[in-house]
Write a protein that holds these residues in place. Structure first.
Motif, mmCIF file in Angstrom:
data_model
loop_
_atom_site.group_PDB
_atom_site.id
_atom_site.type_symbol
_atom_site.label_atom_id
_atom_site.label_comp_id
_atom_site.label_asym_id
_atom_site.label_seq_id
_atom_site.Cartn_x
_atom_site.Cartn_y
_atom_site.Cartn_z
ATOM 1 N N SER A 174 -42.341 3.591 -13.723
ATOM 2 C CA SER A 174 -41.367 3.917 -14.767
ATOM 3 C C SER A 174 -41.802 5.162 -15.527
ATOM 4 C CB SER A 174 -41.167 2.733 -15.713
ATOM 5 O OG SER A 174 -42.350 2.434 -16.395
ATOM 6 N N LEU A 175 -43.094 5.423 -15.587
ATOM 7 C CA LEU A 175 -43.560 6.662 -16.206
ATOM 8 C C LEU A 175 -43.037 7.865 -15.443
ATOM 9 C CD1 LEU A 175 -47.291 6.089 -17.245
ATOM 10 C CD2 LEU A 175 -45.351 6.586 -18.724
ATOM 11 N N ASP A 178 -39.127 7.980 -15.992
ATOM 12 C CA ASP A 178 -38.493 8.152 -17.300
ATOM 13 C C ASP A 178 -39.245 9.048 -18.283
ATOM 14 O OD1 ASP A 178 -36.478 6.613 -16.386
ATOM 15 O OD2 ASP A 178 -36.690 4.980 -17.829
ATOM 16 N N LEU A 179 -40.530 9.279 -18.049
ATOM 17 C CA LEU A 179 -41.242 10.106 -19.021
ATOM 18 C C LEU A 179 -40.784 11.568 -18.998
ATOM 19 C CD1 LEU A 179 -43.250 10.239 -21.280
ATOM 20 C CD2 LEU A 179 -45.091 10.559 -19.631
#
Lengths: 189, 189
Positions: A174-175, A178-179
């Motif tokens: 998810s990093l 979405d980061l």
DNA sequence: AAAAACAACTAACAATCGTTAGTTTTGTAA
DNA sequence: TTACAAAACTAACGATTGTTAGTTGTTTTT
């Protein structure tokens, strides 16, 4: 240069303790305890507490330095460069969050290697700044205070290790998803 | 509760040293030296080194807690709430960057007050999360990983003190102008 | 002027710090 | 089995740690 396996164990256990309590609050006896040996036995493998810290920090600092070289590929757009910087921080954090914590919190306790480290950090920031500056000149990014954009991104990237290592924290997947969009595009729709 | 001026001086000088080297690396003799007195003399005004740390951290932690109460005014939009959170961090950082550094780096060395502090921090993050969650539900903010948005903003806000206190760093004015838009709208045009 | 409170001091304490010296145990190669 | 090296051990070192006890000087109150 450093493929002694026992030494690596010591450094790894030490890094774990340094991350939790900080370099100054961790004693050689603490490190020894975590390996179920006596403090004096550590000195069969390492020269000093300071050497442990320097080994941890300099290794990852050099990884950032060489990572930044690859980021600066001329044919990349600013957005691609920023994307690559974000990925670099994610990768190094996921690979060694304990070293990232030491880098962030205990660099000032470096002694002999302190000037070398500070130089690397300054160069890294300067290269980052240059990318942002060029991005503004080319109209790719908003023309706001460069220092604020720089520090905003770096603050998030440098403290990734806190959120990545805590339970119910963020995952590597998810990093990566979405980061970048959160940092580059913001939060508000 | 605590308007003893000499005690305040001690705490202020200690905070400055804690920010630079960390709680564990600062000795009572270091603190005394910065006041041109002997270490034993400190104990006419304070009870322990630990009390100094707790005073510094708890005071500013409580300021965040009460600041968050005001942020949660129901009639505000999500964007307004986030704006207020950013302002809260800027204001408290500008007022006392040394305490912000202690809060960030030395909270784990709290002893008696540690559970109280951790509770406040968890509550603060939970309130922050709730604001983001509601913002997504109402379509005001992008529906990406909440934890990443939360940690991205908090990382930047919590380490403001680093950039605010260094020479050629950012000013309070440009922070108030450009930090909200940078965090909320991102960097890329 | 005397008394009380305050804030500095000297001296020292027990505990703990990183580290060294010298010794013993353990595992491997001859 | 013996010889050797690696890695553990015990014991201790000098320095430094946070803190206490008791004293001295200074300021404030009576």
């Amino acid at each position: 240069m450093n493929n002694n396996p026992r030494k690596k164990e010591i450094i790894s256990k030490a890094a774990r303790l340094f991350k939790k309590r900080g370099y100054s609050a961790v004693t050689m006896r603490d490190i020894a305890d975590s390996l179920n040996i006596k403090a004096a036995s550590l000195y069969n493998h390492i020269n000093s507490k300071q050497e442990i810290l320097a080994t941890i920090i300099i290794e990852i600092a050099e990884a950032f330095t060489s990572g930044m070289v690859e980021v600066q590929t001329p044919q990349l757009t600013t957005q691609e460069k920023l994307q690559k910087i974000i990925e670099l921080h994610i990768d190094l954090t996921v690979k060694n969050p304990e070293a990232m914590a030491c880098l962030n919190n205990d660099w000032m306790h470096l002694e002999e290697k302190l000037p070398y480290f500070v130089k690397m950090r300054e160069d890294y920031e300067e290269n980052f700044r240059a990318i942002l500056k060029k991005g503004i000149a080319q109209g790719e990014i908003g023309s706001r205070d460069i220092e604020i954009m720089l520090f905003s991104m770096l603050s998030t990237l440098r403290t990734l290790y806190i959120w990545y290592t805590k339970k119910d924290g963020v995952s590597a997947v998810s990093l990566k998803n979405d980061l970048p969009v959160t940092l580059l595009k913001g939060i508000i729709k």
